[in-house]
Design an enzyme around this catalytic site. Structure first.
Site, PDB file in Angstrom:
ATOM      1  N   ARG A   1      12.085  -2.301  -0.201  1.00 13.45           N
ATOM      2  CA  ARG A   1      11.800  -3.321   0.463  1.00 13.45           C
ATOM      3  C   ARG A   1      11.397  -4.586  -0.325  1.00 13.45           C
ATOM      4  O   ARG A   1      10.983  -5.743   0.388  1.00 13.45           O
ATOM      5  CB  ARG A   1      10.721  -2.911   1.412  1.00 13.45           C
ATOM      6  CG  ARG A   1      11.094  -1.795   2.516  1.00 13.45           C
ATOM      7  CD  ARG A   1      10.175  -1.152   3.093  1.00 13.45           C
ATOM      8  NE  ARG A   1      10.268  -0.146   3.904  1.00 13.45           N
ATOM      9  CZ  ARG A   1      11.042   0.990   3.707  1.00 13.45           C
ATOM     10  NH1 ARG A   1      11.495   1.425   2.369  1.00 13.45           N
ATOM     11  NH2 ARG A   1      11.346   1.830   4.582  1.00 13.45           N
TER      12      ARG A   1
ATOM     13  N   HIS B   1      -6.957   6.870  -0.129  1.00 19.45           N
ATOM     14  CA  HIS B   1      -7.467   6.225   0.885  1.00 19.45           C
ATOM     15  C   HIS B   1      -6.368   5.307   1.474  1.00 19.45           C
ATOM     16  O   HIS B   1      -6.791   4.189   1.835  1.00 19.45           O
ATOM     17  CB  HIS B   1      -8.761   5.649   0.674  1.00 19.45           C
ATOM     18  CG  HIS B   1      -8.928   4.695  -0.582  1.00 19.45           C
ATOM     19  ND1 HIS B   1      -8.305   4.945  -1.642  1.00 19.45           N
ATOM     20  CD2 HIS B   1      -9.316   3.389  -0.422  1.00 19.45           C
ATOM     21  CE1 HIS B   1      -8.499   3.605  -2.570  1.00 19.45           C
ATOM     22  NE2 HIS B   1      -9.134   3.049  -1.890  1.00 19.45           N
TER      23      HIS B   1
ATOM     24  N   VAL C   1       0.925  -1.325   0.073  1.00 17.57           N
ATOM     25  CA  VAL C   1       0.020  -0.112  -0.074  1.00 17.57           C
ATOM     26  C   VAL C   1       1.035   1.407   0.015  1.00 17.57           C
ATOM     27  O   VAL C   1       1.739   1.414   0.935  1.00 17.57           O
ATOM     28  CB  VAL C   1      -0.875  -0.158   1.452  1.00 17.57           C
ATOM     29  CG1 VAL C   1      -1.812   1.213   1.016  1.00 17.57           C
ATOM     30  CG2 VAL C   1      -1.650  -1.527   1.281  1.00 17.57           C
TER      31      VAL C   1
HETATM   32  N1  INI Z   1      -4.740  -1.915  -2.534  1.00 17.67           N
HETATM   33  C1  INI Z   1      -3.330  -2.242  -2.250  1.00 17.67           C
HETATM   34  O1  INI Z   1      -3.168  -3.240  -2.226  1.00 17.67           O
HETATM   35  N2  INI Z   1      -2.555  -1.192  -2.607  1.00 17.67           N
HETATM   36  C2  INI Z   1      -2.716   0.120  -2.565  1.00 17.67           C
HETATM   37  O2  INI Z   1      -1.966   1.065  -2.499  1.00 17.67           O
HETATM   38  C3  INI Z   1      -4.120   0.310  -3.046  1.00 17.67           C
HETATM   39  N3  INI Z   1      -4.553   1.918  -3.333  1.00 17.67           N
HETATM   40  O3  INI Z   1      -3.635   2.557  -3.704  1.00 17.67           O
HETATM   41  O4  INI Z   1      -5.946   2.132  -3.409  1.00 17.67           O
HETATM   42  C4  INI Z   1      -5.009  -0.671  -2.933  1.00 17.67           C
HETATM   43  N4  INI Z   1      -6.331  -0.351  -3.294  1.00 17.67           N
HETATM   44  C5  INI Z   1      -7.240  -1.287  -3.531  1.00 17.67           C
HETATM   45  C6  INI Z   1      -7.945  -2.117  -2.281  1.00 17.67           C
HETATM   46  O5  INI Z   1      -6.974  -2.801  -1.723  1.00 17.67           O
HETATM   47  C7  INI Z   1      -9.043  -3.068  -2.948  1.00 17.67           C
HETATM   48  O6  INI Z   1      -8.750  -4.018  -3.695  1.00 17.67           O
HETATM   49  C8  INI Z   1     -10.138  -2.123  -3.450  1.00 17.67           C
HETATM   50  O7  INI Z   1     -10.534  -1.078  -2.889  1.00 17.67           O
HETATM   51  C9  INI Z   1     -11.368  -3.132  -3.765  1.00 17.67           C
HETATM   52  O8  INI Z   1     -12.057  -3.270  -2.373  1.00 17.67           O
END
Ligand code: INI
Length: 157
Positions: free
Chosen positions: A130, A91, A84
């Site tokens: 990382r 968000h 993330v």
């Molecule tokens: N999911 C991630 O694994 N990393 C991220 O940085 C990210 N961002 O940037 O929004 C992200 N969003 C998707 C989220 O995990 C869900 O898959 C999506 O909201 C559907 O539920």
């Protein structure tokens, strides 16, 4: 002799079954974490047939799939991998926070190691550092934590 009983994990959980759950979001980073985790498991004697890799859309989806795997009794430890990145999302706090909270809840409810190998970084550069470059590979670290935790849990019975 002090009489203090000390328990330390060792890295010999070769017969255990491991599930890796990896998010597809930021796959450029996450696939390096998966490779790091697989490399660490295999080099500690874990057999291919005892490793399951599951992919989910994003870090937000990791807890539910980890919960199902942990409850299945078919796995001894679950390793969650994701990335993330703050710069890539509005968000960030929600996704990173909910993912981490969900994973720790799953571990406590299931009573088996559910290792949080989700990178939460300010930038893509920090994630790359990382994921197999100058700050090591957090996927490999997560796999090692899973092996160590299984050893500790076995000893405390
Ligand atoms: N999911 C991630 O694994 N990393 C991220 O940085 C990210 N961002 O940037 O929004 C992200 N969003 C998707 C989220 O995990 C869900 O898959 C999506 O909201 C559907 O539920």
């Amino acid at each position: 002799m002090s009489g203090i009983k000390q328990i330390d994990g060792v890295f010999t959980a070769a017969d255990a079954r491991y599930a890796i759950v990896a998010s597809r979001f930021n796959s450029f980073i996450v696939e390096q974490l998966v490779q790091g985790a697989l490399d660490a498991l295999k080099r500690h004697g874990v057999k291919d047939e005892n490793i399951t890799v599951v992919r989910v859309p994003g870090a937000a989806e990791l807890p539910l799939v980890c919960q199902k795997l942990a409850a299945s009794k078919k796995q001894d430890a679950v390793i969650a991998l994701g990335a993330v990145i703050r710069g890539a999302t509005y968000h960030f706090e929600v996704v990173a926070g909910e993912s981490a909270k969900g994973l720790s809840q799953v571990a406590l409810a299931a009573g088996i190691p559910v290792i949080n190998g989700v990178l939460t970084t300010e930038s893509i550069e920090q994630s790359i550092e990382r994921a197999g470059t100058k700050a090591g590979n957090k996927g490999a670290d997560a796999a090692m934590a899973a092996i160590e935790m299984l050893s500790v849990l076995k000893q405390i019975g």
